[in-house]
Design an enzyme around this catalytic site. Structure first.
Site, PDB file in Angstrom:
ATOM      1  N   ARG A   1      -7.602 -20.966  84.534  1.00  0.00           N
ATOM      2  CA  ARG A   1      -6.283 -21.049  84.325  1.00  0.00           C
ATOM      3  C   ARG A   1      -6.403 -22.784  84.349  1.00  0.00           C
ATOM      4  NH1 ARG A   1      -4.021 -17.381  89.170  1.00  0.00           N
ATOM      5  NH2 ARG A   1      -2.100 -17.445  87.938  1.00  0.00           N
TER       6      ARG A   1
ATOM      7  N   ARG B   1       0.723 -13.375 100.214  1.00  0.00           N
ATOM      8  CA  ARG B   1       1.143 -13.907  98.804  1.00  0.00           C
ATOM      9  C   ARG B   1       2.191 -13.822  98.687  1.00  0.00           C
ATOM     10  NH1 ARG B   1      -2.729 -16.290  95.457  1.00  0.00           N
ATOM     11  NH2 ARG B   1      -0.690 -16.631  94.638  1.00  0.00           N
TER      12      ARG B   1
ATOM     13  N   ILE C   1      -4.294 -11.802  78.626  1.00  0.00           N
ATOM     14  CA  ILE C   1      -3.418 -12.892  79.128  1.00  0.00           C
ATOM     15  C   ILE C   1      -4.982 -13.851  80.344  1.00  0.00           C
ATOM     16  CG2 ILE C   1      -1.968 -13.745  80.279  1.00  0.00           C
ATOM     17  CD1 ILE C   1      -0.714 -12.550  78.310  1.00  0.00           C
TER      18      ILE C   1
ATOM     19  N   ASP D   1       0.307  -8.665  85.143  1.00  0.00           N
ATOM     20  CA  ASP D   1       0.732  -8.456  86.993  1.00  0.00           C
ATOM     21  C   ASP D   1      -0.014  -6.828  86.800  1.00  0.00           C
ATOM     22  OD1 ASP D   1       0.359 -10.943  87.063  1.00  0.00           O
ATOM     23  OD2 ASP D   1       2.748 -11.444  87.326  1.00  0.00           O
TER      24      ASP D   1
ATOM     25  N   CYS E   1      -5.046 -17.458  92.538  1.00  0.00           N
ATOM     26  CA  CYS E   1      -6.103 -15.612  92.293  1.00  0.00           C
ATOM     27  C   CYS E   1      -6.747 -16.469  90.913  1.00  0.00           C
ATOM     28  CB  CYS E   1      -4.983 -14.718  92.107  1.00  0.00           C
ATOM     29  SG  CYS E   1      -4.211 -14.213  93.122  1.00  0.00           S
TER      30      CYS E   1
ATOM     31  N   ASP F   1      -3.652 -27.413  81.195  1.00  0.00           N
ATOM     32  CA  ASP F   1      -3.729 -28.091  79.638  1.00  0.00           C
ATOM     33  C   ASP F   1      -2.403 -28.239  79.156  1.00  0.00           C
ATOM     34  OD1 ASP F   1      -4.812 -26.183  79.119  1.00  0.00           O
ATOM     35  OD2 ASP F   1      -4.712 -26.845  77.033  1.00  0.00           O
ATOM     36  N   GLN F   2      -1.666 -27.473  78.884  1.00  0.00           N
ATOM     37  CA  GLN F   2       0.175 -28.039  78.562  1.00  0.00           C
ATOM     38  C   GLN F   2       0.623 -27.929  79.091  1.00  0.00           C
ATOM     39  OE1 GLN F   2       0.000 -26.711  75.313  1.00  0.00           O
ATOM     40  NE2 GLN F   2      -1.646 -26.244  75.371  1.00  0.00           N
TER      41      GLN F   2
ATOM     42  N   ARG G   1      -1.270 -21.183  93.571  1.00  0.00           N
ATOM     43  CA  ARG G   1      -1.214 -22.279  92.522  1.00  0.00           C
ATOM     44  C   ARG G   1      -0.095 -22.519  91.539  1.00  0.00           C
ATOM     45  NH1 ARG G   1      -4.345 -22.546  87.693  1.00  0.00           N
ATOM     46  NH2 ARG G   1      -2.926 -22.197  85.662  1.00  0.00           N
TER      47      ARG G   1
ATOM     48  N   LYS H   1       8.379 -12.929  93.845  1.00  0.00           N
ATOM     49  CA  LYS H   1       7.841 -14.441  93.558  1.00  0.00           C
ATOM     50  C   LYS H   1       7.626 -15.348  92.895  1.00  0.00           C
ATOM     51  CE  LYS H   1       2.594 -14.984  94.423  1.00  0.00           C
ATOM     52  NZ  LYS H   1       2.528 -14.924  92.486  1.00  0.00           N
ATOM     53  N   ASN H   2       7.224 -14.752  92.208  1.00  0.00           N
ATOM     54  CA  ASN H   2       6.829 -15.603  91.067  1.00  0.00           C
ATOM     55  C   ASN H   2       8.760 -16.919  90.625  1.00  0.00           C
ATOM     56  OD1 ASN H   2       4.318 -15.070  90.725  1.00  0.00           O
ATOM     57  ND2 ASN H   2       4.314 -13.968  89.289  1.00  0.00           N
TER      58      ASN H   2
HETATM   59  N1  EPU Z   1      -2.386 -21.038  79.894  1.00  0.00           N
HETATM   60  C1  EPU Z   1      -3.419 -22.791  79.251  1.00  0.00           C
HETATM   61  N2  EPU Z   1      -3.138 -23.659  79.299  1.00  0.00           N
HETATM   62  C2  EPU Z   1      -1.890 -23.983  80.299  1.00  0.00           C
HETATM   63  C3  EPU Z   1      -1.197 -23.078  81.090  1.00  0.00           C
HETATM   64  C4  EPU Z   1      -1.656 -21.612  80.514  1.00  0.00           C
HETATM   65  O1  EPU Z   1      -4.886 -22.163  78.725  1.00  0.00           O
HETATM   66  O2  EPU Z   1      -1.776 -25.035  80.399  1.00  0.00           O
HETATM   67  C5  EPU Z   1      -3.767 -20.098  79.676  1.00  0.00           C
HETATM   68  C6  EPU Z   1      -3.595 -19.524  81.089  1.00  0.00           C
HETATM   69  O3  EPU Z   1      -4.985 -19.133  81.687  1.00  0.00           O
HETATM   70  C7  EPU Z   1      -3.911 -17.399  80.788  1.00  0.00           C
HETATM   71  C8  EPU Z   1      -2.380 -18.173  79.923  1.00  0.00           C
HETATM   72  O4  EPU Z   1      -2.219 -19.750  79.283  1.00  0.00           O
HETATM   73  O5  EPU Z   1      -4.131 -17.154  80.194  1.00  0.00           O
HETATM   74  C9  EPU Z   1      -1.069 -17.559  80.704  1.00  0.00           C
HETATM   75  O6  EPU Z   1      -1.251 -18.679  81.740  1.00  0.00           O
HETATM   76  P1  EPU Z   1       0.445 -18.599  82.141  1.00  0.00           P
HETATM   77  O7  EPU Z   1       0.607 -20.760  82.660  1.00  0.00           O
HETATM   78  O8  EPU Z   1       1.676 -18.177  82.026  1.00  0.00           O
HETATM   79  O9  EPU Z   1       0.259 -18.616  83.850  1.00  0.00           O
HETATM   80  P2  EPU Z   1       1.137 -18.901  85.189  1.00  0.00           P
HETATM   81  O10 EPU Z   1       2.339 -19.587  84.695  1.00  0.00           O
HETATM   82  O11 EPU Z   1      -0.167 -19.772  85.927  1.00  0.00           O
HETATM   83  C10 EPU Z   1       2.490 -16.938  86.187  1.00  0.00           C
HETATM   84  C11 EPU Z   1       2.014 -15.924  86.884  1.00  0.00           C
HETATM   85  C12 EPU Z   1       1.371 -15.488  87.411  1.00  0.00           C
HETATM   86  C13 EPU Z   1       0.939 -14.264  86.151  1.00  0.00           C
HETATM   87  C14 EPU Z   1       1.250 -15.411  84.728  1.00  0.00           C
HETATM   88  C15 EPU Z   1       1.423 -14.435  83.862  1.00  0.00           C
HETATM   89  C16 EPU Z   1       3.225 -17.454  88.308  1.00  0.00           C
HETATM   90  C17 EPU Z   1       3.334 -18.463  89.809  1.00  0.00           C
HETATM   91  N3  EPU Z   1       2.813 -17.567  88.471  1.00  0.00           N
HETATM   92  O12 EPU Z   1       0.829 -17.333  85.760  1.00  0.00           O
HETATM   93  O13 EPU Z   1       1.357 -14.563  88.353  1.00  0.00           O
HETATM   94  O14 EPU Z   1      -0.231 -13.604  85.792  1.00  0.00           O
HETATM   95  O15 EPU Z   1       2.371 -15.956  85.080  1.00  0.00           O
HETATM   96  O16 EPU Z   1       2.309 -13.800  83.494  1.00  0.00           O
HETATM   97  O17 EPU Z   1       4.212 -17.386  88.503  1.00  0.00           O
HETATM   98  C18 EPU Z   1       0.463 -13.311  89.699  1.00  0.00           C
HETATM   99  O18 EPU Z   1       1.756 -13.012  90.366  1.00  0.00           O
HETATM  100  O19 EPU Z   1      -0.383 -12.417  90.418  1.00  0.00           O
HETATM  101  C19 EPU Z   1       0.421 -13.623  89.120  1.00  0.00           C
HETATM  102  C20 EPU Z   1      -1.503 -14.001  87.774  1.00  0.00           C
END
Ligand code: EPU
Length: 428
Positions: A121, A396, A326, A304, A116, A124-125, A92, A22-23
């Site tokens: 979440r 999803r 996380i 996850d 979710c 900013d990065q 997301r 999925k991701n």
């Molecule tokens: N974060 C920031 N700023 C940013 C981006 C992230 O502070 O600009 C923080 C987040 O709040 C979090 C950490 O950094 O505390 C990691 O977030 P990340 O950006 O890695 O998460 P994501 O890319 O939004 C993906 C997966 C998630 C999974 C996370 C961590 C997708 C669509 N989603 O999310 O998957 O939990 O990486 O591995 O790829 C799921 O599949 O259930 C799911 C939520």
């Protein structure tokens, strides 16, 4: 609206085949926007996120065909149509449209993403990366506006290791002028998968899967064919489920390396596991030991799988501490597990699980995707009937879950909810 009913207690046995990740899917599909001719992705999971992204590509003029998990996207007639509302809010990963549309059109308007609720979440990065490449980014009434006269390669250090930001910056940088270096990049397998697709499209990317990724911009990208990697989180979910209620389960179509942290934790609990080339066998243990689990970025234990693992730990002898480094608030499943007789309390970022207890069937609600997986596992472990609502979350991310569980011998089925039940759910 439907609910899932589970008659718990029957041991599961047999083979389950894992679907595409999925991701990865949710990033690979937006990445097709960057090509100037048709791109085909094979092995996509049949989940609602994939269908929503298909509609989003169609909204911006893409011609998309999807059948049997194979999607062909002709991006040649796409236009930078603003997407402030609607489908974009349903997942997301719609944030990947920002990087891909910025990369191709040098402009995009994308509503802030849904997905979710796991605590804050921020993105900013992602925005820091787009700005470093030369984009002007503003937030206007809940939509992100991105514009650039041109994108120029830059050195970007991520303050937080982020899967989404790493992929989004790659998407924006592949067509930028010059070299981009992402430092402190995330290393998840999904990043390598996206980099592989982009490279097959003609991009020049080195270091995906390490914490420094180097991208040399090219003038154009063209179509190709790509096979998605298997879903390590779905595989991990089935490994946990097999450890909880299995009598020998083969998990097929996996990359065992992606699952080492899960394999190690299950072995620590006393679960026998045999690892093949693309298959993992999870045996059964009469006695499970309590363990502590701390979620970390890859290759650490995945956040996850934290929620599904908590369900398994209710069966282990002793006290287990599950800490999510996380997401601070990924504990909405705990109250539901307690309804099922689990002895768990949440302290800060940790859930403290006392076991073993015999879970009891109950009416529970999935608050997010992996909470849903945790409740399904708990339902399979429990005595009696469990009813899980909130299936839109599970749909999803888990492809053909009922079919896969039934194939292993579980008694589980979907049922239409009555008007009264839907009303009750709305008032919760
Ligand atoms: N974060 C920031 N700023 C940013 C981006 C992230 O502070 O600009 C923080 C987040 O709040 C979090 C950490 O950094 O505390 C990691 O977030 P990340 O950006 O890695 O998460 P994501 O890319 O939004 C993906 C997966 C998630 C999974 C996370 C961590 C997708 C669509 N989603 O999310 O998957 O939990 O990486 O591995 O790829 C799921 O599949 O259930 C799911 C939520």
């Amino acid at each position: 609206m439907e609910k899932l009913k589970i008659a718990g207690g029957s041991p599961l046995q047999g083979t389950v085949k894992i679907s595409g990740a999925k991701n990865s899917a949710v990033a690979l599909i937006p990445a097709t926007i960057l090509a100037d001719s048709p791109v085909t992705i094979e092995g996509l999971p049949d989940i609602s996120d994939v269908h929503i992204l298909k509609s989003l590509l169609e909204e911006i003029g893409g011609k998309v065909q999807l059948s049997d998990g194979e999607m062909t996207v002709d991006p040649s007639k796409m236009i930078p149509m603003p997407l402030p509302n609607g489908n974009v809010k349903k997942l997301r990963a719609s944030y990947y449209l920002m990087g891909a549309m910025l990369g191709r059109f040098k402009k995009a308007v994308i509503g802030l993403p849904g997905g979710c609720h796991l605590g804050p979440r921020p993105i900013d990065q992602h925005i820091k990366g787009f700005e470093a490449l030369g984009a002007k980014v503003t937030n206007e009434q809940g939509a992100i506006y991105l514009r650039a006269d041109e994108l120029r390669g830059a050195r970007i250090y991520l303050d937080v290791v982020s899967v989404g930001a790493t992929i989004n910056i790659m998407l924006a940088a592949v067509l930028a002028k010059g070299r981009t270096i992402i430092e402190n990049a995330a290393k998840e397998p999904e990043i390598i998968d996206v980099a592989t697709l982009l490279t097959n499209m003609g991009a020049r990317i080195k270091g995906a899967g390490t914490d420094v990724i180097r991208i040399d911009g090219v003038d154009s990208l063209s179509g190709c064919r790509h096979t998605i990697i298997p879903d390590r989180i779905e595989a991990g979910t089935f490994m946990i489920l097999a450890a909880a209620i299995g009598k020998g389960v083969f998990i097929d179509n996996v990359i065992p390396l992606h699952l080492e942290s899960v394999t190690a934790k299950l072995r620590e609990m006393g679960v026998p596991i045999e690892v093949g080339d693309d298959q993992i066998f999870v045996g059964w243990a009469d006695h499970l030991k309590a363990v502590d689990v701390k979620t970390l970025v890859y290759p650490g234990f995945p956040t996850d799988l934290q929620q599904p693992f908590t369900s398994l730990l209710t069966k282990a002898e002793g006290t287990s501490v599950v800490t999510d480094t996380i997401y601070s608030a990924r504990f909405k499943h705990i109250d539901e597990l307690r309804r099922m007789n689990a002895d768990i309390k949440v302290e800060g970022r940790s859930a403290i699980v006392h076991g073993p207890v015999q879970l009891q069937g109950a009416k529970v609600r999935a608050s997010d995707l992996r909470a849903g997986a945790a409740l399904v596992i708990a339902g399979l472990m429990a005595d009696g009937i469990t009813e899980v609502t909130g299936l839109e979350h599970i749909d999803r991310g888990y492809c053909e879950l009922v079919e896969k569980l039934t194939g292993l011998g579980a008694t589980v089925w979907r049922e239409k909810m009555t008007e009264e039940e839907i009303e009750q759910l709305k008032n919760m």
